[in-house]
Design a protein around this motif. Structure first.
Motif, PDB file in Angstrom:
ATOM      1  N   PRO A   2       0.823  -1.214   0.000  1.00  0.00           N
ATOM      2  CA  PRO A   2       0.000   0.000   0.000  1.00  0.00           C
ATOM      3  C   PRO A   2       0.855   1.261   0.000  1.00  0.00           C
ATOM      4  CG  PRO A   2      -0.180  -1.166   2.105  1.00  0.00           C
ATOM      5  CD  PRO A   2       0.676  -1.996   1.208  1.00  0.00           C
ATOM      6  N   TYR A   4       0.326   3.957   1.673  1.00  0.00           N
ATOM      7  CA  TYR A   4       0.500   4.375   3.054  1.00  0.00           C
ATOM      8  C   TYR A   4       0.380   3.153   3.953  1.00  0.00           C
ATOM      9  CZ  TYR A   4      -0.348   9.070   1.260  1.00  0.00           C
ATOM     10  OH  TYR A   4      -0.280  10.232   0.564  1.00  0.00           O
ATOM     11  N   ARG A   6      -0.049   0.944   7.283  1.00  0.00           N
ATOM     12  CA  ARG A   6      -0.817   1.159   8.510  1.00  0.00           C
ATOM     13  C   ARG A   6       0.136   1.524   9.641  1.00  0.00           C
ATOM     14  NH1 ARG A   6      -3.754   2.875  11.868  1.00  0.00           N
ATOM     15  NH2 ARG A   6      -5.366   1.737  12.940  1.00  0.00           N
ATOM     16  N   GLU A  53      -0.305  12.383   9.088  1.00  0.00           N
ATOM     17  CA  GLU A  53      -0.019  12.302   7.649  1.00  0.00           C
ATOM     18  C   GLU A  53       0.683  11.003   7.264  1.00  0.00           C
ATOM     19  OE1 GLU A  53       4.033  14.992   7.500  1.00  0.00           O
ATOM     20  OE2 GLU A  53       2.106  15.961   7.137  1.00  0.00           O
ATOM     21  N   ASP A  55      -0.432   8.151   8.063  1.00  0.00           N
ATOM     22  CA  ASP A  55      -1.521   7.192   7.862  1.00  0.00           C
ATOM     23  C   ASP A  55      -2.828   7.948   7.619  1.00  0.00           C
ATOM     24  OD1 ASP A  55      -2.983   4.869   7.725  1.00  0.00           O
ATOM     25  OD2 ASP A  55      -2.667   4.283   9.806  1.00  0.00           O
ATOM     26  N   PRO A  56      -2.902   8.739   6.540  1.00  0.00           N
ATOM     27  CA  PRO A  56      -4.046   9.623   6.336  1.00  0.00           C
ATOM     28  C   PRO A  56      -5.373   8.902   6.127  1.00  0.00           C
ATOM     29  CG  PRO A  56      -2.633   9.637   4.405  1.00  0.00           C
ATOM     30  CD  PRO A  56      -1.910   8.868   5.481  1.00  0.00           C
ATOM     31  N   ARG A  57      -5.363   7.724   5.535  1.00  0.00           N
ATOM     32  CA  ARG A  57      -6.630   7.015   5.302  1.00  0.00           C
ATOM     33  C   ARG A  57      -7.284   6.613   6.615  1.00  0.00           C
ATOM     34  NH1 ARG A  57      -6.184   2.498   0.904  1.00  0.00           N
ATOM     35  NH2 ARG A  57      -8.294   2.313   1.657  1.00  0.00           N
ATOM     36  N   THR A  58      -6.495   6.178   7.574  1.00  0.00           N
ATOM     37  CA  THR A  58      -7.040   5.734   8.849  1.00  0.00           C
ATOM     38  C   THR A  58      -7.415   6.905   9.745  1.00  0.00           C
ATOM     39  OG1 THR A  58      -5.725   3.729   8.713  1.00  0.00           O
ATOM     40  CG2 THR A  58      -6.553   4.306  10.883  1.00  0.00           C
ATOM     41  N   TRP A  60      -8.291  10.083   8.716  1.00  0.00           N
ATOM     42  CA  TRP A  60      -9.025  11.152   8.029  1.00  0.00           C
ATOM     43  C   TRP A  60     -10.182  11.665   8.874  1.00  0.00           C
ATOM     44  CZ3 TRP A  60      -8.387  14.599   4.558  1.00  0.00           C
ATOM     45  CH2 TRP A  60      -9.469  15.251   3.997  1.00  0.00           C
TER      46      TRP A  60
END
Length: 81
Positions: A2, A4, A6, A53, A55-58, A60
Motif C-alpha cells: 500500500p 501508506y 498502517r 499524515e 496514515d491519512p486514510r485511517t 481522516w
C-alpha cells in the motif's frame, strides 16, 4: 504494497496540531493513549484519532474534523439557522 502503510499510534507533533486546532489541551492520559493507539477503538467504541499524515486514510475522520462538524452544527442550532 500500500501507498501508506498502517501506522499504529501517532506523534507528539500531530497531537499538538490537533490541540491547537480544537483550542484545548487533551488530558495527559488521552495524549498517552493516542501516542500508542491513534486510530484504534475499544471494542465497539470509536475513539477519534488525531490526523497523522503518515496514515491519512485511517486518521481522516480525525477529532479535529469531528469537532469542526459538531461546532458548526451546534452554532446553527443556537443561532436558529
Amino acid at each position: 504494497m500500500p501507498k501508506y502503510p498502517r501506522v499504529i499510534g501517532t506523534t507528539i507533533e500531530a497531537i499538538s496540531q490537533a490541540e491547537a486546532a480544537v483550542g484545548f489541551h487533551f488530558p495527559a492520559s488521552f495524549r498517552s493513549w493516542l501516542l500508542d493507539n491513534n486510530g484504534l477503538g475499544i471494542e465497539a467504541i470509536r475513539i477519534f484519532p488525531v490526523f497523522d499524515e503518515r496514515d491519512p486514510r485511517t486518521t481522516w475522520g480525525s477529532i479535529v474534523r469531528e469537532h469542526e462538524s459538531a461546532k458548526s452544527y451546534w452554532d446553527d442550532v443556537f443561532r436558529g439557522s
